[in-house]
Design a protein around this motif. Structure first.
Motif, PDB file in Angstrom:
ATOM      1  N   VAL A  20       0.851  -1.190   0.000  1.00  0.00           N
ATOM      2  CA  VAL A  20       0.000   0.000   0.000  1.00  0.00           C
ATOM      3  C   VAL A  20       0.886   1.239   0.000  1.00  0.00           C
ATOM      4  O   VAL A  20       1.840   1.327   0.762  1.00  0.00           O
ATOM      5  N   ASP A  21       0.557   2.164  -0.836  1.00  0.00           N
ATOM      6  CA  ASP A  21       1.307   3.414  -0.838  1.00  0.00           C
ATOM      7  C   ASP A  21       0.918   4.202   0.412  1.00  0.00           C
ATOM      8  O   ASP A  21      -0.254   4.361   0.727  1.00  0.00           O
ATOM      9  N   TYR A  22       1.912   4.699   1.109  1.00  0.00           N
ATOM     10  CA  TYR A  22       1.585   5.401   2.349  1.00  0.00           C
ATOM     11  C   TYR A  22       0.733   6.641   2.094  1.00  0.00           C
ATOM     12  O   TYR A  22       0.003   7.102   2.950  1.00  0.00           O
ATOM     13  N   LYS A  23       0.813   7.171   0.870  1.00  0.00           N
ATOM     14  CA  LYS A  23       0.042   8.391   0.590  1.00  0.00           C
ATOM     15  C   LYS A  23      -1.459   8.162   0.682  1.00  0.00           C
ATOM     16  O   LYS A  23      -2.223   9.100   0.912  1.00  0.00           O
ATOM     17  N   ALA A  24      -1.853   6.925   0.514  1.00  0.00           N
ATOM     18  CA  ALA A  24      -3.275   6.609   0.646  1.00  0.00           C
ATOM     19  C   ALA A  24      -3.753   6.926   2.070  1.00  0.00           C
ATOM     20  O   ALA A  24      -4.944   7.094   2.302  1.00  0.00           O
ATOM     21  N   PHE A  25      -2.813   7.002   2.994  1.00  0.00           N
ATOM     22  CA  PHE A  25      -3.185   7.278   4.382  1.00  0.00           C
ATOM     23  C   PHE A  25      -3.125   8.757   4.740  1.00  0.00           C
ATOM     24  O   PHE A  25      -3.334   9.137   5.879  1.00  0.00           O
ATOM     25  N   ALA A  77       3.837   3.784   8.567  1.00  0.00           N
ATOM     26  CA  ALA A  77       3.575   2.687   9.494  1.00  0.00           C
ATOM     27  C   ALA A  77       2.176   2.123   9.245  1.00  0.00           C
ATOM     28  O   ALA A  77       1.975   0.908   9.229  1.00  0.00           O
ATOM     29  N   LEU A  78       1.214   3.010   9.021  1.00  0.00           N
ATOM     30  CA  LEU A  78      -0.152   2.541   8.745  1.00  0.00           C
ATOM     31  C   LEU A  78      -0.153   1.689   7.487  1.00  0.00           C
ATOM     32  O   LEU A  78      -0.776   0.615   7.433  1.00  0.00           O
ATOM     33  N   ALA A  79       0.550   2.163   6.482  1.00  0.00           N
ATOM     34  CA  ALA A  79       0.605   1.397   5.236  1.00  0.00           C
ATOM     35  C   ALA A  79       1.247   0.039   5.501  1.00  0.00           C
ATOM     36  O   ALA A  79       0.769  -0.998   5.036  1.00  0.00           O
ATOM     37  N   GLY A  88      -0.851  -2.778   6.851  1.00  0.00           N
ATOM     38  CA  GLY A  88      -1.644  -3.498   5.868  1.00  0.00           C
ATOM     39  C   GLY A  88      -3.122  -3.651   6.179  1.00  0.00           C
ATOM     40  O   GLY A  88      -3.804  -4.487   5.597  1.00  0.00           O
ATOM     41  N   LEU A  89      -3.648  -2.840   7.091  1.00  0.00           N
ATOM     42  CA  LEU A  89      -5.078  -2.935   7.404  1.00  0.00           C
ATOM     43  C   LEU A  89      -5.853  -1.887   6.613  1.00  0.00           C
ATOM     44  O   LEU A  89      -5.306  -0.839   6.267  1.00  0.00           O
ATOM     45  N   PRO A  90      -7.127  -2.148   6.370  1.00  0.00           N
ATOM     46  CA  PRO A  90      -7.919  -1.091   5.726  1.00  0.00           C
ATOM     47  C   PRO A  90      -7.973   0.131   6.634  1.00  0.00           C
ATOM     48  O   PRO A  90      -8.011   0.001   7.863  1.00  0.00           O
ATOM     49  N   PRO A  91      -7.966   1.307   6.056  1.00  0.00           N
ATOM     50  CA  PRO A  91      -7.853   2.525   6.869  1.00  0.00           C
ATOM     51  C   PRO A  91      -8.975   2.686   7.879  1.00  0.00           C
ATOM     52  O   PRO A  91      -8.764   3.253   8.943  1.00  0.00           O
ATOM     53  N   GLU A  92     -10.155   2.183   7.593  1.00  0.00           N
ATOM     54  CA  GLU A  92     -11.271   2.387   8.533  1.00  0.00           C
ATOM     55  C   GLU A  92     -11.118   1.567   9.795  1.00  0.00           C
ATOM     56  O   GLU A  92     -11.895   1.737  10.738  1.00  0.00           O
ATOM     57  N   ARG A  93     -10.117   0.705   9.838  1.00  0.00           N
ATOM     58  CA  ARG A  93      -9.853  -0.028  11.081  1.00  0.00           C
ATOM     59  C   ARG A  93      -9.029   0.810  12.056  1.00  0.00           C
ATOM     60  O   ARG A  93      -8.820   0.426  13.208  1.00  0.00           O
ATOM     61  N   ALA A 114       2.223  -0.722  17.397  1.00  0.00           N
ATOM     62  CA  ALA A 114       0.891  -1.181  16.996  1.00  0.00           C
ATOM     63  C   ALA A 114       0.756  -2.677  17.231  1.00  0.00           C
ATOM     64  O   ALA A 114      -0.303  -3.165  17.639  1.00  0.00           O
ATOM     65  N   ARG A 115       1.814  -3.414  16.982  1.00  0.00           N
ATOM     66  CA  ARG A 115       1.739  -4.867  17.130  1.00  0.00           C
ATOM     67  C   ARG A 115       1.752  -5.309  18.587  1.00  0.00           C
ATOM     68  O   ARG A 115       1.352  -6.426  18.900  1.00  0.00           O
TER      69      ARG A 115
END
Ligand SMILES: Cc1ncc(C[n+]2csc(CCOP(=O)(O)OP(=O)(O)O)c2C)c(N)n1
Ligand SMILES: Cc1ncc(C[n+]2csc(CCOP(=O)(O)OP(=O)(O)O)c2C)c(N)n1
Ligand code: SF4
Ligand code: SF4
Ligand SMILES: [Mg+2]
Ligand SMILES: [Mg+2]
Lengths: 329, 631, 631, 329
Positions: free
Chosen positions: D5-10, D34-36, D39-44, D188-189
Motif C-alpha cells: 500500500v502506498d503510504y500516501k493513501a493514508f 507505518a499505517l501502510a 496493511g489494514l484497511p484505513p477504517e480499522r 501497533a503490534r
C-alpha cells in the motif's frame, strides 16, 4: 522528641466520626503527636485535604484547615505555601483522592518539590463513597463497583512517586503509632515534597488487606524495616535480606551466622532514584521506613532565588513603575 | 446605505482615520503597528488598535490564512473602536490585499509593496492577474513601491548587511506612514535604539530602513494626506499616559489593587488562547509579594489561587472558555468557603474548542450559572482595553471587601486591543478596605458576618486566635461547623445570595449615554461598547431619541437598572452571542419585552451594521429632532 | 392546620399507611424494609419507599446522627410519595425514637424494642428519663417488647447460635410487622432461603426470628390494625411487576433502549454520592455488548463515553453535582461533535460538596448553561423512581435519533426511593430508530443533516467509505472541516440550536392533572411530582380550580407549554432550589408573571407545606366548587 | 515491511498547517508509512488526539479521527477501544497534553494496559499556545511564560511511565523517518498500552534542544541505540558502554579492543521495571529504541475474561431478564 506540649492541644473539639476500629483514629493521634513534637504554635500549621474519609482529618485538628475538593489538595496546598513559605503545610489525602482524580496535582507537586508534607492514607478502597475499588485495589478484589472482581491492576504508589523524582518517600503501617509519629516529624523537617504512604486498614470495606505486613505475628516475616546505613535484613532469625538482582532487588535467605556480604545496606540519599525504585518493587517483604530522602531545591527556594536574581524587566516601563508600582523614580 | 458614515467622509475635515497594515506573520507587522501607535499617542491623538493574528503559528508565506493584520484607529476626537472601514491599507503582499479589500470603501488609499505581488504570491492569493496593474484598483488611490528592493538598497547604502533587508521592510513602511501622518521619527528611533541595544546591527538596519522610508515618501512627493488636528482633550505629556493592551491593563489593575489593599497577590494560570497574554505579561512583575504560577492545568490554577486566598493573599486566576468550564467545580468551592478570589475569563468563540483566536461573549451564562447547586457570585465585565484596569481593580476590591469570589469577563477582542490609558484614570480608583478580622473581634468565628454587608470576616494563617477549618460541605451559620441541618442550609443559601445582592448598594449606578429617555435604549456589555456607542451616537446626532446603557456590573445589576429601562419605549440587548444577557434581563424584568440583536461570527459588531439594525427599530418620522448636541 | 390531611385520618376507612423503621445502621433496617416492600407489593398494594442513611459510614451505635431509617408508604389507592407523617414507627433504640417523633401525629402506633432503651442508649439520644415509661408517649399507641431478648430466646429454641441474635432482630420485627399488616410469611421465607443459600445457618436464624416475631404478635394479641383493602388497579401476578429503585430503573431503561436500538452500550462513571448506585448496579449486567467502566475521574468517564459514542455505542455517564461540574468541558465537546451521549446527573444539595446525601434540584441551570460558548443540549427529568426507566430510555432515544447529547436529571430522592414498576410500562416504550448513515447515502459527510430533524448522520469505525475526522473546533457546515469562517460559525450555532429545538416536535405534549384551566397552575419538575400531586389533589378535591403540570422535558419545552400556562390566572413554580426553573420559564414567557415556591433544605416537600402554600395563593371564596371527581 | 500500500493513501486531502521546518511533518510521514506497513484497511484505524500542534495530526490522516479536548485523548481512546477491540486505536499527544493537564488519563491508561498506541510528541514546550514552558521543559529555559527562566524541574517521561508499569516504551528522534516508522509498527503490534516518546524539534519556540542527540554529527557520541539482546555500546569507536552502578546504570569508556564484560546486554523483556527505569535515568547518552516490551494482560482481555467467567448475577432477577434483557426463560 520534645514532650513539652500535650498533643491533645492539637485536637479540635469536633466529634470524630470515623467508623469504630478504623486506623484513621491511630493516624490522627500520631499526627497530633507529631505536631506537638514539632513545637510550633498551632497557627503555623495549615492542613489541607481533598475528599474521602481520610480527608475529614482537618476538622479534627486544632490548626488552620481547608477541606478542599476531591483530588485537588496538593494544588490548594501549593497556593498556601507560596503565599507564606513559613507555614507548615500538610496535605491529607487518600488513595482515591491522590491517585485517581488527583494524580495530576499529586505528581506535579512532587516534580516541583514544593515543601509540603503529603500524608497518603492508602486503604486500597474508596471508603467515604462506601466501598468501590480504587487505583490501588488489588486485582480480583470484589467491591461494590466490582461485584465480579477488580480487573484494573493497581498502581505501586512508591514506584509512581519515584518516577516523579520524589525527594522524600516513606511507608508506614497505619497501626503503628510511634513509627508514624516519628516519620511525620521527619517528613515535616524535610525540605521539599514529602510523601508518606500509610497502609491504613479500612475495617469496613477492605478489612485485613495489609494484615500480613502490619500484624505483629506475621509482619516479622513479611515486613522489612529499613534505616539509613543499616543492611536490609529481616525475619525472626534475621536470616533474610535483600540483594541486588540486575537493577532490581530480591530477597534471599541464609543459614550461616553472618549475613552474606552482598546484602544491600540502605542508603536513603542515593541521587539516582533507581535504587529507591527497586525497593518499592519489593512486595514480600514490604518495605517500611524512609525509602528516599534527598535534598534538591524546593520550588519556593527556586522562586525566591529567581526573584532575587532578576533585574526589573525592560517591559515594565516608567509609567507603570510610577503609577502602579508606586516606585519613586 | 449611502447615508451611513464612512468614518471620515461626511465630516467637514478629517478627524479620524483607520489604518490597516497586513502581510505575512513574519513581516513584523505587529511591531511596526506598536511603534506607530506610540508615535500617534505621543502626538496627542486618541488611538485604538487591534491585531489580527492567523490561527496557525507560522503559516506558509503568502497564504491567505497566514495573513497577519494590525489595525489602528487614530483620531483627534474621541473614538471608540478600532474602526470598521479602512481608510489606508498597507499591503505587504497579494494575500493581504485580497483579505482586506472588502473592508476598504472606494476612493481610499492603498499602499502596496510591488515585490509582494510576484506570480507565486498572486497564485497563493488566488489572483489570476496582478491587481496592482489590471485595473482592479482603479477606484482607489493606489500607491505602489518596490519596498523590498528599496529597503535592500537603503541598507546597502547605510553599510548594513542586506540580509537584514527582508526583516527591515516593516520599518521602511513605518517610515512612509509616519511621513503620511506627519509624525516625527524621533520617538521611534529612540524606541528602536532601546529595544535593540544588545544587537546594534539590527538597530542600525531598522533605523536606516525607517529613515529611507520617510525619505522615499518625501522624494516621491507623497502628500501628507493624513494630517489630523490634534486631539483637544488629550494630554501629550509623556508620563501622563501610556498605551494599554487589554492584557496589560488587567495586570496593572490587579497590581494597583494589590498595592492599595496591601495584601500579597498570587496569580495562577494555565496557558490558553486568548488569555495567555495575562500570564505571560505577569511574569515581569515578580516581587516579594507578587507570585506568578503556571500550573499543570486550569483546575490546579484555580485551586492554588483558592489556597492562596485562604492563606491571606488575593488569589487570582485567568483562563478562556474551555478552561473556565474546567474551573467550575473549584469555583463552587470558593463560593461555599466564601474566599476572596478573582477569576478573569477572556472569552473566545465556543462551544468547546470553537475558534480559539476569535472573540465572543458566550460565557456569560456559564459565569452566572455554571456550577452545581446554588452558587451565586459577582460578575463584572470590562468594555475597553483600558478599562480592563478599572474592572480588574474593582474585581479585587469587591472580592476583598465582600470576601467572595468575583468573575471578570473580558474577551479576545479586549485582550488584544490597545488604547491610550491616562494616568489620571488611576487617580480615580476607589479605596480598598479588605474585610479582615481585626483583633478586637472577640470570639472569632469564620462565618460570623458583617451585619451590614453580610460579608464574613477574613482571617488567615498564622493569625493568632483565629484558627478555623472550612471546606466545601455546608456549614453551620456563624460557627462554620459542618451541618446537615435543613433549616440551616436554607438560611445559608439565602445568606450567600443576599451577600452578593448587597453589592448592588456599593457599585456605581448604571449610566445612559446620549438620550436618557425616549424611544430606543440599546443595552450592551463587554467589548461591544465602542461599536454600540459609535452607532448610537450617529443616530442620536441624526435626531433620534436613542440612548446607550452599558453594563459593567452584571451580577448583581446596578440598582437603578429597572428605572433606566423603564424610561424607554423599546429596549434592545446587543450581544456577540445567541442572547445571553437578553435571557438574564428578561428573567429579571418579567414585565418588559426586550428585543435582541446578536451576532455569532467570532468578530466584533461593525458600526454600520448596528446603525442599520437600530434604524429598523426606530420610527422614521421621529427624526430628525435636534438635540442640544454639537453635531 | 387541623383541616390538613394526616394521610389516613380523614378518610372513611384506612387506605394508606406510612410505616417507618429506624435504628442503628448495623441493624439491618434496609434489608427488613426491602422484604416488607416485596411482601406488600405481592399482596397487590401500591408502595413507595425511601431509605434515610446517616452521612457517616459507620456511626457510633445509639447515636442520633447514626440513625438509619426506612420509610414505606403503602396503599390500596394510588400514592405518590413515601409519606409525610408516620402512622407506625418501629424504633430499635432511643435515638431512633427521638429523631422520628416530630413526624408522628398523636394517636399513632409506636413499636419499640425495650432493649434499645438502656441507660447508655438513652443518654446518647439525650433523654434524661426513659420515654417508654415516663409518660412522654401517653398520647400514642405504644407497644413495647424486649425484642433483643425475645430473638435470642427464639434462636436458642430453634437450635441456632444465639450470637446471631443481634443480627436477626430485624427479622423478628419484620415478623411482627407482617402480622400487623396481615401479610403472609411465605414470600419472605423464600427470599431469605434464596439470599442466604450459601450460609444456611444465617438463613435458619433469620427464618426462626421471623417466625418468632409473627408468633409473638399473635401471642400478645396484637390486632391487625393495619389491614388495607387490596389495591384495585394493581396486578398481583408476580412477573407482571417488580419493585424498582430509581437507580435500578435508570439501568433498566438504558438496557431496554440498548436492546431496542441494537447498539452496544458503554457506561462509564466515577463514584460519587448519590449517583454511585447506578455504577454499582450496572456491574451486574456485563455482557458481550454492555461494558461498564469505572474511570479515574469524572472527566475520564465522560471522555471515554464520548469515545464510545464515536465508535458506535450508546455512550452513557452518570454523576452528581460536583462531578457534573467537572464534566462541563467534555460535554461541550459532545455538543460540538454532535455525538449521541447520555449524562445522568443525580442531583444533591450544593453548592460545592454541599450535603452529599441530601436531595436538591439545583443543577438545572448548570445542565442548561454550564458550558463555555453556545452549547445547547436536551435536558430531561424523571419524576418518580419507576419512571427513571422511561426517561433513561427517552434519553437514549433522543440521543440516537437526533445524534446529540442529552442530560437526564434525577436526584438523591429519586435514586434511593423505590416503588412498583409494572411490566406493562415497558410495553409502552416507543421505538428507537438510530439515525445512522445508511450505505445508500452517497458522499457521506459528517455534518450533512436530515433536512427534517437537522440531525447529522452517525457513522462510526469501521464503516467503509465513511471515514471522517471531527473535533471541538468549529466545523464547516456539511463537510465538518475546520472552519474559522464568520458566517459559517453563525450558521452552525443556529443549526445546533434548531436541531435541539426541533425535538419539541417529537416529545409528548405537557399534560395537566386535575383542573386544566382555572385559578392556579402548579408547575414542578423532577422528584417533587408526588408531593405536588398529592397537595394539588387535596385542594382540587376541596373544590379549587387548581391544576398540576409536571415538566419531564425541560429543554426544549413541550410545544404546548405556553398554551397550558395561559389557561390559568396564576402560576406557581415549585422547586427544591432557589428558583431555577422559575427563572427559565420567566425568560421564556416574558409576558407572564410567575410566582415561585422554593425550599432549599436538602429534603423533599411535605404535602402539608405545599397545601398551605397553595392555599394562600387561592381565593378563599372560590371554594368549594364541586368537580366531577370522586372525592 | 510490506510495501504493497502506498503510504500516501493514508494522508488526507487537508492542507497541513504546521510551521515550516517542524519535525511534525516527518512524524506524520512516518505514521502514514507505518499505517501502510500494517496493511489494514484505513477504517480499522482510529486516531484520537488532544489539543496542541501535535494533536492536529488526525486531520491529516485518512482514517477515522477524533480531535478531542486538551489532555483527554487516552480516556477517549479507552472508550473507542472498549466498544470495539478490533480497532487499532492511536493517541496523538504532546508533552503538555499528556503530562500537564492529561497526566491522570495518560498514566491510568498505562496502568490498565489497554491496547492503545500513544505517540507522544515531546518538544519540551507548548507549541500551539505559542511557546510557554511545559512539564518537560528544562530548568532555566526562557519562554514566553518564563521570561526569567523556568524554575519547574522537568518530568522524565520514561521514569514516569515506568512508575506506572508501562508494558511498551520506546524513544525515537523526531527527525528519523525510518526509525519512527519501525517503532510505530512495533507499537501497533504490541498488545497493551505502548508509549512512544518522540523527541520532536519545535524550530519556532524551542529550537535545537535535542540537537546533541538527534543531530547526525553529535548523536554518535550522545545517543545510545539499543536492541534486544545486544550490549549497550555506543560512540564513534564503539568504546563506550553502559554498566551497572548499584541499582542504576552509568556510562564507561574503555581503551582495549574488547568491551569489558560488565557492559550490560539489553533485555527489553525483564519483568522488573527497575532495569528499564535505570535506562530512562541516563541522559548522556540518551537511549533510543525499545526500552521495554513485556506482555501482561490488556484491559480488554481482562474484561473479556471476566465476562466469560461470570455467571449471571443473582441480583438480576427473572422479571428483568424477561422484560428488559429479553431472555426466553
Ligand atoms: C468531584 C468528585 N468526585 C467524586 C466524589 C466522591 N468521592 C468522595 S471521596 C471519594 C473517594 C475516596 O477514596 P479515598 O481517597 O481513597 O479516601 P478514603 O475514603 O478511602 O479515605 C470519592 C470518589 C467527590 N466528592 N467529588
Ligand atoms: C482546557 C484547555 N486548556 C488549555 C488549552 C490551551 N492549549 C492548547 S494546546 C496547549 C499545550 C500544547 O502543548 P503540547 O501538548 O506540548 O503540544 P504542542 O503544541 O507542543 O505540540 C494548551 C495549553 C486548551 N485548548 N484547553
Ligand atoms: S469506611 Fe473505612 S476508611 Fe472510612 S472511616 Fe470507615 S473504616 Fe475508616
Ligand atoms: S509551534 Fe513548534 S511544534 Fe508547533 S507547528 Fe510550529 S514548529 Fe511545530
Ligand atoms: Mg481510600
Ligand atoms: Mg509540546
Amino acid at each position: 522528641m520534645s514532650r513539652t506540649v500535650d498533643y491533645k492541644a492539637f485536637l479540635s473539639d469536633q466529634d470524630v466520626r470515623w467508623c469504630p476500629g478504623c486506623d484513621d483514629y491511630i493516624i490522627l493521634r500520631a499526627f497530633a503527636r507529631a505536631l506537638a513534637a514539632l513545637g510550633l504554635p498551632p497557627e503555623r500549621h495549615v492542613v489541607v485535604s481533598g475528599i474521602g474519609c481520610a480527608s475529614r482529618l482537618p476538622y479534627y485538628v486544632n490548626t488552620y484547615g481547608l477541606h478542599g475538593i476531591h483530588g485537588r489538595a496538593p494544588a490548594i496546598a501549593t497556593g498556601v505555601k507560596m503565599v507564606n513559605p513559613d507555614l507548615y503545610v500538610w496535605v491529607i489525602t487518600g488513595d482515591g483522592d491522590a491517585l485517581a482524580i488527583g494524580t495530576n496535582h499529586f505528581l506535579h507537586a512532587i516534580r516541583r518539590n514544593i515543601d509540603i508534607n503529603i500524608l497518603l492514607f492508602n486503604n486500597e478502597i474508596y471508603g467515604l463513597t462506601k466501598g468501590q475499588f480504587s487505583p490501588t485495589s488489588r486485582l480480583d478484589l470484589k467491591t461494590r463497583s466490582s461485584p465480579q472482581g477488580n480487573i484494573q491492576p493497581p498502581f505501586h504508589i512508591g514506584s509512581l512517586v519515584l518516577g516523579a523524582d520524589v525527594s522524600f518517600y516513606a511507608r508506614v503501617p497505619g497501626n503503628d503509632l510511634n513509627a508514624m509519629t516519628q516519620v511525620f516529624v521527619e517528613a515535616a523537617r524535610h525540605k521539599g515534597t514529602s510523601v508518606v504512604e500509610i497502609l491504613q486498614n479500612c475495617p469496613v470495606f477492605n478489612d485485613g488487606v495489609f494484615h500480613p505486613v502490619t500484624d505483629k505475628n506475621t509482619a516479622v516475616e513479611h515486613a522489612l524495616w529499613i534505616e539509613h546505613g543499616r543492611p536490609l535484613i529481616y525475619g525472626k532469625d534475621r536470616k533474610q535480606g535483600i540483594v541486588r538482582d540486575g537493577c532490581g532487588l530480591r530477597p534471599i535467605h541464609w543459614e550461616s551466622e553472618q549475613p552474606p556480604s552482598e546484602v544491600v545496606v540502605h542508603d536513603e540519599k542515593v541521587d539516582n532514584p533507581a535504587y529507591a525504585f527497586a525497593l518499592t518493587q519489593l512486595s514480600d517483604p514490604t518495605v517500611f521506613g524512609i525509602i528516599r530522602r534527598i535534598r534538591r531545591p524546593t520550588y519556593e527556594e527556586r522562586s525566591r532565588a529567581l526573584k532575587q536574581k532578576v533585574a526589573q524587566s525592560a517591559v515594565v516601563h516608567d509609567f507603570i513603575r510610577k503609577t502602579i508600582l508606586q516606585e519613586n523614580l | 446605505m449611502s447615508q451611513l458614515p464612512s468614518n471620515s467622509a461626511k465630516e467637514p475635515s478629517i478627524t479620524r482615520i483607520v489604518l490597516h497594515i497586513a502581510g505575512d506573520s513574519g513581516d513584523g507587522i505587529q511591531f511596526a503597528g506598536k511603534q506607530l501607535t506610540i508615535a500617534s499617542a505621543q502626538r496627542g491623538y486618541a488611538v485604538i488598535t487591534m491585531p489580527n493574528f492567523p490561527a496557525e503559528i507560522r503559516a506558509p508565506k503568502g497564504s491567505l490564512y497566514g495573513v497577519s493584520g494590525f489595525q489602528m484607529h487614530v483620531g483627534s476626537t474621541d473614538i471608540y473602536t478600532p474602526g470598521d472601514a479602512i481608510d489606508v491599507l498597507v499591503a505587504f503582499n497579494a494575500a493581504a490585499l485580497k483579505k482586506a479589500l472588502p473592508d476598504i470603501p472606494e476612493g481610499k488609499i492603498i499602499l502596496a509593496d510591488e515585490d509582494g505581488f510576484n506570480p507565486s504570491n498572486l497564485k497563493k492569493a488566488g489572483y489570476s492577474s496582478n491587481p496592482l496593474v489590471d485595473g482592479t484598483l482603479d477606484n482607489y488611490q493606489l500607491i505602489t513601491a518596490p519596498i523590498s528592493k528599496l529597503t535592500r538598497q537603503a541598507l546597502l547604502q547605510a553599510g548594513v548587511q542586506s540580509k537584514l533587508a527582508q526583516r527591515s521592510r516593516n520599518m521602511f513602511v513605518l517610515g512612509m506612514i509616519l511621513w503620511m501622518f506627519d509624525l516625527s521619527l524621533e520617538e521611534t528611533i529612540a524606541q528602536l535604539q532601546q529595544r535593540f541595544k544588545d544587537v546594534p546591527e539590527i538597530a542600525q538596519a531598522n533605523i536606516a530602513a525607517l529613515k529611507a522610508g520617510w525619505n522615499y515618501a518625501e522624494t516621491v512627493e507623497l502628500l501628507h494626506p493624513l494630517q489630523l488636528p490634534p486631539h483637544n482633550n488629550e494630554n501629550t505629556n509623556a508620563g501622563q499616559y501610556t498605551i494599554a493592551h487589554g492584557y496589560e491593563a488587567c495586570v496593572w489593575g490587579l497590581l494597583a489593587a494589590h498595592k492599595e489593599a496591601k495584601r500579597p497577590l498570587f496569580f495562577a494560570s494555565y496557558p490558553i488562547t486568548p488569555s495567555s497574554d495575562i500570564l505571560q505579561y505577569f511574569g515581569n512583575f515578580l516581587s516579594e509579594d507578587v507570585e506568578v504560577f503556571q500550573a499543570e492545568d486550569e483546575i490546579a490554577a484555580i485551586s492554588s489561587a483558592i489556597g492562596a486566598s485562604f492563606a491571606g493573599a488575593i488569589g487570582v486566576t485567568s483562563t478562556s472558555g474551555p478552561g473556565f468550564a474546567l474551573k467550575s467545580e473549584a469555583l463552587g468551592l470558593a463560593v461555599m468557603t466564601e474566599l476572596p478570589l478573582v477569576l478573569i475569563d477572556a472569552q473566545r468563540a465556543g462551544p468547546s474548542t470553537g475558534m480559539p483566536t476569535k472573540t465572543e461573549q458566550s460565557d456569560l451564562l456559564q459565569a452566572l450559572y455554571g456550577r452545581n447547586g446554588e452558587a451565586p457570585l459577582i460578575v463584572l465585565a470590562a468594555s475597553t482595553p483600558a478599562n480592563c484596569l478599572d474592572y480588574a481593580y474593582w474585581a479585587v476590591k469587591l472580592a476583598l471587601e465582600h470576601i467572595t469570589p468575583v468573575v471578570l469577563l473580558i474577551d479576545a477582542y479586549l485582550i488584544m486591543g490597545a488604547q491610550r490609558l491616562e494616568a489620571s484614570a488611576l487617580k480615580k480608583l476607589p479605596p480598598i478596605i479588605p474585610h479582615i478580622a481585626s483583633d478586637d473581634i472577640a470570639n472569632y468565628a469564620p462565618y460570623k458576618r458583617n451585619p451590614n454587608t453580610l460579608a464574613r470576616y477574613w482571617a488567615y494563617p498564622p493569625m493568632k486566635g483565629k484558627m478555623h477549618r472550612i471546606g466545601g460541605l455546608e456549614k453551620e451559620d456563624v460557627t462554620g461547623h459542618v451541618s446537615y441541618d435543613p433549616e440551616n442550609h436554607h438560611k445559608m443559601v439565602q445568606l450567600r445570595r443576599q451577600k452578593v445582592e448587597h453589592v448592588r448598594q456599593v457599585i456605581p449606578p448604571l449610566q445612559t449615554e446620549f438620550a436618557d429617555t425616549g424611544e430606543l435604549l440599546v443595552i450592551g456589555w463587554g467589548s461591544t461598547y465602542g461599536s454600540i456607542k459609535a452607532a448610537v451616537q450617529y443616530l442620536y446626532d441624526k435626531g433620534h431619541a436613542i440612548g446607550h446603557a452599558h453594563l459593567h456590573f452584571i451580577h448583581p445589576l446596578p440598582k437603578n437598572t429597572e428605572q433606566i429601562l423603564r424610561k424607554f419605549d423599546k429596549i434592545v440587548v446587543c450581544e456577540l452571542n445567541d442572547g445571553q444577557l437578553h435571557r438574564v434581563l428578561q428573567a429579571e424584568f418579567p414585565g418588559m419585552k426586550l428585543r435582541k440583536y446578536n451576532k455569532i461570527q467570532g468578530i466584533p459588531f461593525k458600526e454600520r451594521e448596528l446603525i442599520e439594525a437600530f434604524q429598523k427599530m426606530l420610527t422614521p418620522e421621529h427624526s430628525p429632532i435636534q438635540h442640544n448636541s454639537s453635531s
